[in-house]
Design a protein around this motif. Sequence first.
Motif, PDB file in Angstrom:
ATOM      1  N   GLN A 187       0.814  -1.215   0.000  1.00  0.00           N
ATOM      2  CA  GLN A 187       0.000   0.000   0.000  1.00  0.00           C
ATOM      3  C   GLN A 187       0.851   1.269   0.000  1.00  0.00           C
ATOM      4  OE1 GLN A 187      -3.356  -0.356  -0.255  1.00  0.00           O
ATOM      5  NE2 GLN A 187      -2.915  -2.562  -0.314  1.00  0.00           N
ATOM      6  N   ALA A 188       2.159   1.126   0.228  1.00  0.00           N
ATOM      7  CA  ALA A 188       3.046   2.279   0.354  1.00  0.00           C
ATOM      8  C   ALA A 188       4.302   2.060  -0.468  1.00  0.00           C
ATOM      9  CB  ALA A 188       3.399   2.512   1.825  1.00  0.00           C
ATOM     10  N   LEU A 189       4.988   3.163  -0.754  1.00  0.00           N
ATOM     11  CA  LEU A 189       6.188   3.101  -1.587  1.00  0.00           C
ATOM     12  C   LEU A 189       7.288   3.952  -0.990  1.00  0.00           C
ATOM     13  CD1 LEU A 189       6.581   3.152  -5.385  1.00  0.00           C
ATOM     14  CD2 LEU A 189       7.693   4.991  -4.084  1.00  0.00           C
ATOM     15  N   MET A 190       8.505   3.392  -0.992  1.00  0.00           N
ATOM     16  CA  MET A 190       9.705   4.112  -0.596  1.00  0.00           C
ATOM     17  C   MET A 190      10.398   4.622  -1.850  1.00  0.00           C
ATOM     18  SD  MET A 190      11.751   4.869   1.958  1.00  0.00           S
ATOM     19  CE  MET A 190      13.442   5.436   2.182  1.00  0.00           C
ATOM     20  N   LEU A 191      10.569   5.945  -1.959  1.00  0.00           N
ATOM     21  CA  LEU A 191      11.242   6.547  -3.105  1.00  0.00           C
ATOM     22  C   LEU A 191      12.613   7.038  -2.637  1.00  0.00           C
ATOM     23  CD1 LEU A 191      11.201   7.469  -6.045  1.00  0.00           C
ATOM     24  CD2 LEU A 191      10.013   9.546  -5.305  1.00  0.00           C
ATOM     25  N   ALA A 242      -0.219   4.468 -10.706  1.00  0.00           N
ATOM     26  CA  ALA A 242      -0.447   3.142 -10.127  1.00  0.00           C
ATOM     27  C   ALA A 242      -1.359   3.187  -8.909  1.00  0.00           C
ATOM     28  CB  ALA A 242       0.896   2.498  -9.759  1.00  0.00           C
ATOM     29  N   GLY A 243      -1.763   4.367  -8.503  1.00  0.00           N
ATOM     30  CA  GLY A 243      -2.669   4.479  -7.366  1.00  0.00           C
ATOM     31  C   GLY A 243      -2.029   4.200  -6.025  1.00  0.00           C
ATOM     32  N   VAL A 244      -0.740   4.488  -5.893  1.00  0.00           N
ATOM     33  CA  VAL A 244      -0.065   4.304  -4.604  1.00  0.00           C
ATOM     34  C   VAL A 244      -0.462   5.454  -3.692  1.00  0.00           C
ATOM     35  CG1 VAL A 244       2.146   4.116  -3.418  1.00  0.00           C
ATOM     36  CG2 VAL A 244       1.870   3.113  -5.701  1.00  0.00           C
ATOM     37  N   GLY A 245      -1.096   5.139  -2.587  1.00  0.00           N
ATOM     38  CA  GLY A 245      -1.668   6.177  -1.747  1.00  0.00           C
ATOM     39  C   GLY A 245      -0.687   6.840  -0.806  1.00  0.00           C
ATOM     40  N   ARG A 246       0.394   6.137  -0.443  1.00  0.00           N
ATOM     41  CA  ARG A 246       1.340   6.683   0.535  1.00  0.00           C
ATOM     42  C   ARG A 246       2.755   6.534  -0.020  1.00  0.00           C
ATOM     43  NH1 ARG A 246      -0.511   4.144   4.326  1.00  0.00           N
ATOM     44  NH2 ARG A 246       0.940   2.418   4.657  1.00  0.00           N
ATOM     45  N   VAL A 247       3.437   7.647  -0.196  1.00  0.00           N
ATOM     46  CA  VAL A 247       4.805   7.664  -0.710  1.00  0.00           C
ATOM     47  C   VAL A 247       5.698   8.307   0.333  1.00  0.00           C
ATOM     48  CG1 VAL A 247       6.353   8.529  -2.506  1.00  0.00           C
ATOM     49  CG2 VAL A 247       4.043   7.781  -3.110  1.00  0.00           C
ATOM     50  N   VAL A 248       6.803   7.635   0.650  1.00  0.00           N
ATOM     51  CA  VAL A 248       7.804   8.179   1.565  1.00  0.00           C
ATOM     52  C   VAL A 248       9.083   8.431   0.772  1.00  0.00           C
ATOM     53  CG1 VAL A 248       9.176   7.795   3.649  1.00  0.00           C
ATOM     54  CG2 VAL A 248       6.801   6.970   3.532  1.00  0.00           C
ATOM     55  N   VAL A 249       9.587   9.645   0.830  1.00  0.00           N
ATOM     56  CA  VAL A 249      10.804  10.038   0.125  1.00  0.00           C
ATOM     57  C   VAL A 249      11.908  10.233   1.153  1.00  0.00           C
ATOM     58  CG1 VAL A 249      11.862  11.748  -1.396  1.00  0.00           C
ATOM     59  CG2 VAL A 249       9.430  11.194  -1.654  1.00  0.00           C
ATOM     60  N   ASN A 250      13.030   9.520   0.991  1.00  0.00           N
ATOM     61  CA  ASN A 250      14.138   9.761   1.913  1.00  0.00           C
ATOM     62  C   ASN A 250      15.042  10.856   1.354  1.00  0.00           C
ATOM     63  OD1 ASN A 250      15.507   8.229  -0.086  1.00  0.00           O
ATOM     64  ND2 ASN A 250      16.830   7.243   1.438  1.00  0.00           N
ATOM     65  N   THR A 251      15.627  11.646   2.247  1.00  0.00           N
ATOM     66  CA  THR A 251      16.467  12.763   1.848  1.00  0.00           C
ATOM     67  C   THR A 251      17.704  12.825   2.727  1.00  0.00           C
ATOM     68  OG1 THR A 251      15.319  14.324   3.324  1.00  0.00           O
ATOM     69  CG2 THR A 251      14.489  14.141   1.068  1.00  0.00           C
ATOM     70  N   HIS A 252      18.757  13.412   2.166  1.00  0.00           N
ATOM     71  CA  HIS A 252      19.981  13.691   2.934  1.00  0.00           C
ATOM     72  C   HIS A 252      20.749  14.830   2.270  1.00  0.00           C
ATOM     73  CE1 HIS A 252      23.497  13.040   5.476  1.00  0.00           C
ATOM     74  NE2 HIS A 252      24.241  13.093   4.372  1.00  0.00           N
ATOM     75  N   TYR A 253      21.295  14.585   1.068  1.00  0.00           N
ATOM     76  CA  TYR A 253      22.114  15.582   0.382  1.00  0.00           C
ATOM     77  C   TYR A 253      21.232  16.700  -0.197  1.00  0.00           C
ATOM     78  CZ  TYR A 253      25.321  17.531  -3.104  1.00  0.00           C
ATOM     79  OH  TYR A 253      26.094  18.374  -3.870  1.00  0.00           O
ATOM     80  N   LEU A 254      21.553  17.951   0.173  1.00  0.00           N
ATOM     81  CA  LEU A 254      20.785  19.122  -0.288  1.00  0.00           C
ATOM     82  C   LEU A 254      19.274  18.896  -0.109  1.00  0.00           C
ATOM     83  CD1 LEU A 254      22.837  19.964  -3.516  1.00  0.00           C
ATOM     84  CD2 LEU A 254      23.036  21.010  -1.246  1.00  0.00           C
ATOM     85  N   ALA A 255      18.952  18.375   1.076  1.00  0.00           N
ATOM     86  CA  ALA A 255      17.575  17.944   1.344  1.00  0.00           C
ATOM     87  C   ALA A 255      16.572  19.076   1.267  1.00  0.00           C
ATOM     88  CB  ALA A 255      17.512  17.284   2.720  1.00  0.00           C
ATOM     89  N   ASP A 256      16.979  20.285   1.658  1.00  0.00           N
ATOM     90  CA  ASP A 256      16.015  21.389   1.673  1.00  0.00           C
ATOM     91  C   ASP A 256      15.415  21.635   0.293  1.00  0.00           C
ATOM     92  OD1 ASP A 256      16.479  21.700   4.338  1.00  0.00           O
ATOM     93  OD2 ASP A 256      17.702  23.508   4.161  1.00  0.00           O
ATOM     94  N   PRO A 301       0.151  16.337  -1.753  1.00  0.00           N
ATOM     95  CA  PRO A 301      -0.499  15.393  -0.821  1.00  0.00           C
ATOM     96  C   PRO A 301       0.027  13.978  -0.986  1.00  0.00           C
ATOM     97  CG  PRO A 301      -1.968  15.932  -2.644  1.00  0.00           C
ATOM     98  CD  PRO A 301      -0.778  16.829  -2.792  1.00  0.00           C
ATOM     99  N   GLY A 302      -0.067  13.220   0.105  1.00  0.00           N
ATOM    100  CA  GLY A 302       0.275  11.807   0.063  1.00  0.00           C
ATOM    101  C   GLY A 302       1.749  11.501   0.120  1.00  0.00           C
ATOM    102  N   ILE A 303       2.595  12.513   0.408  1.00  0.00           N
ATOM    103  CA  ILE A 303       4.039  12.307   0.460  1.00  0.00           C
ATOM    104  C   ILE A 303       4.551  12.660   1.847  1.00  0.00           C
ATOM    105  CG2 ILE A 303       6.287  13.042  -0.429  1.00  0.00           C
ATOM    106  CD1 ILE A 303       5.009  13.492  -3.108  1.00  0.00           C
ATOM    107  N   ALA A 304       5.339  11.753   2.424  1.00  0.00           N
ATOM    108  CA  ALA A 304       6.012  11.997   3.695  1.00  0.00           C
ATOM    109  C   ALA A 304       7.521  11.992   3.456  1.00  0.00           C
ATOM    110  CB  ALA A 304       5.627  10.931   4.719  1.00  0.00           C
ATOM    111  N   LEU A 342       5.972   4.205   6.533  1.00  0.00           N
ATOM    112  CA  LEU A 342       5.455   3.328   5.478  1.00  0.00           C
ATOM    113  C   LEU A 342       4.320   2.440   5.965  1.00  0.00           C
ATOM    114  CD1 LEU A 342       8.898   2.370   3.952  1.00  0.00           C
ATOM    115  CD2 LEU A 342       7.070   3.520   2.697  1.00  0.00           C
ATOM    116  N   GLY A 343       4.361   2.058   7.218  1.00  0.00           N
ATOM    117  CA  GLY A 343       3.325   1.183   7.746  1.00  0.00           C
ATOM    118  C   GLY A 343       3.684  -0.281   7.584  1.00  0.00           C
ATOM    119  N   ALA A 344       2.781  -1.140   8.005  1.00  0.00           N
ATOM    120  CA  ALA A 344       3.032  -2.578   8.027  1.00  0.00           C
ATOM    121  C   ALA A 344       2.838  -3.197   6.645  1.00  0.00           C
ATOM    122  CB  ALA A 344       2.099  -3.244   9.030  1.00  0.00           C
ATOM    123  N   GLY A 345       3.423  -4.377   6.483  1.00  0.00           N
ATOM    124  CA  GLY A 345       3.216  -5.147   5.260  1.00  0.00           C
ATOM    125  C   GLY A 345       4.271  -4.886   4.217  1.00  0.00           C
ATOM    126  N   PRO A 346       4.146  -5.554   3.078  1.00  0.00           N
ATOM    127  CA  PRO A 346       5.120  -5.362   1.994  1.00  0.00           C
ATOM    128  C   PRO A 346       5.044  -3.945   1.443  1.00  0.00           C
ATOM    129  CG  PRO A 346       3.241  -6.619   1.203  1.00  0.00           C
ATOM    130  CD  PRO A 346       3.073  -6.484   2.695  1.00  0.00           C
TER     131      PRO A 346
END
Length: 230
Positions: A4-8, A47-61, A71-74, A96-100
């Motif tokens: 239900q969620a995606l790591m970008l 693809a209708g992915v409702g929850r997307v998490v984007v990791n940041t570090h370099y020049l994150a701002d 909306p829908g991005i953490a 991301l929550g539980a599950g695959p």
Amino acid sequence: MQPQALMLFAAGFGTRMGDLTRSRPKPLIPVAGRPLIDHALDLCDAAGVGRVVVNTHYLADQIHTHLSGRPGIAISHEAPDILDTGGGLRHALPLLGAGPVFSLNSDAVWTGPNPLDQLRAEWDGARMDGLLLLVPRDRARGHGGTGDFIPDAAGRLTRGPGAVYSGAQILKPDLLADIRDSAFSLNRLWDSMLAQGRLYGVLHRGGWCDVGHPGGITQAEAMLAEARDD
């Protein structure tokens, strides 16, 4: 259970891009007039992915500003140290929550079927702990080397010179808890799945281009133009 969620993944330094990433993070480099990260997010939306998490570090701002109000991005910010793909995914699990989960690299461009739809259609959690989307070497634009994995007739993977990992996958993240290091590659997780015979792959049916280096920009733009002309 379907993801239900995606790591970008968007935290890397982009060193292969040279001067292009001295003052701009790689996910914001434009390809065909749009930042790389927007090409990836288009796939998530389609693809209708409702929850997307984007990791940041370099020049994150810069990435935070670009994504603000969408909306829908953490954001899963990694500080003071970058955590690599495995550590980054584990750090993001509370969001991301539980599950695959899906994961997707932000430095590739695609044509043809949506890679996330392909993965979802092939996912079978009863026999798989991971499902990687692969590209035949002769269709892996912008990418050198001999390939990463060899699928058998059932799609079960072994390492070796064969198909190229595309940067898109579905994973069960449970085994991450067994790794003590804070920063580590997802290769560690794949090795555990390979040992159990539970890492599978499927071939992408469309175009794919690695945009990890400056030459990949031109190749990706040519691929997109060819797809529009078809």
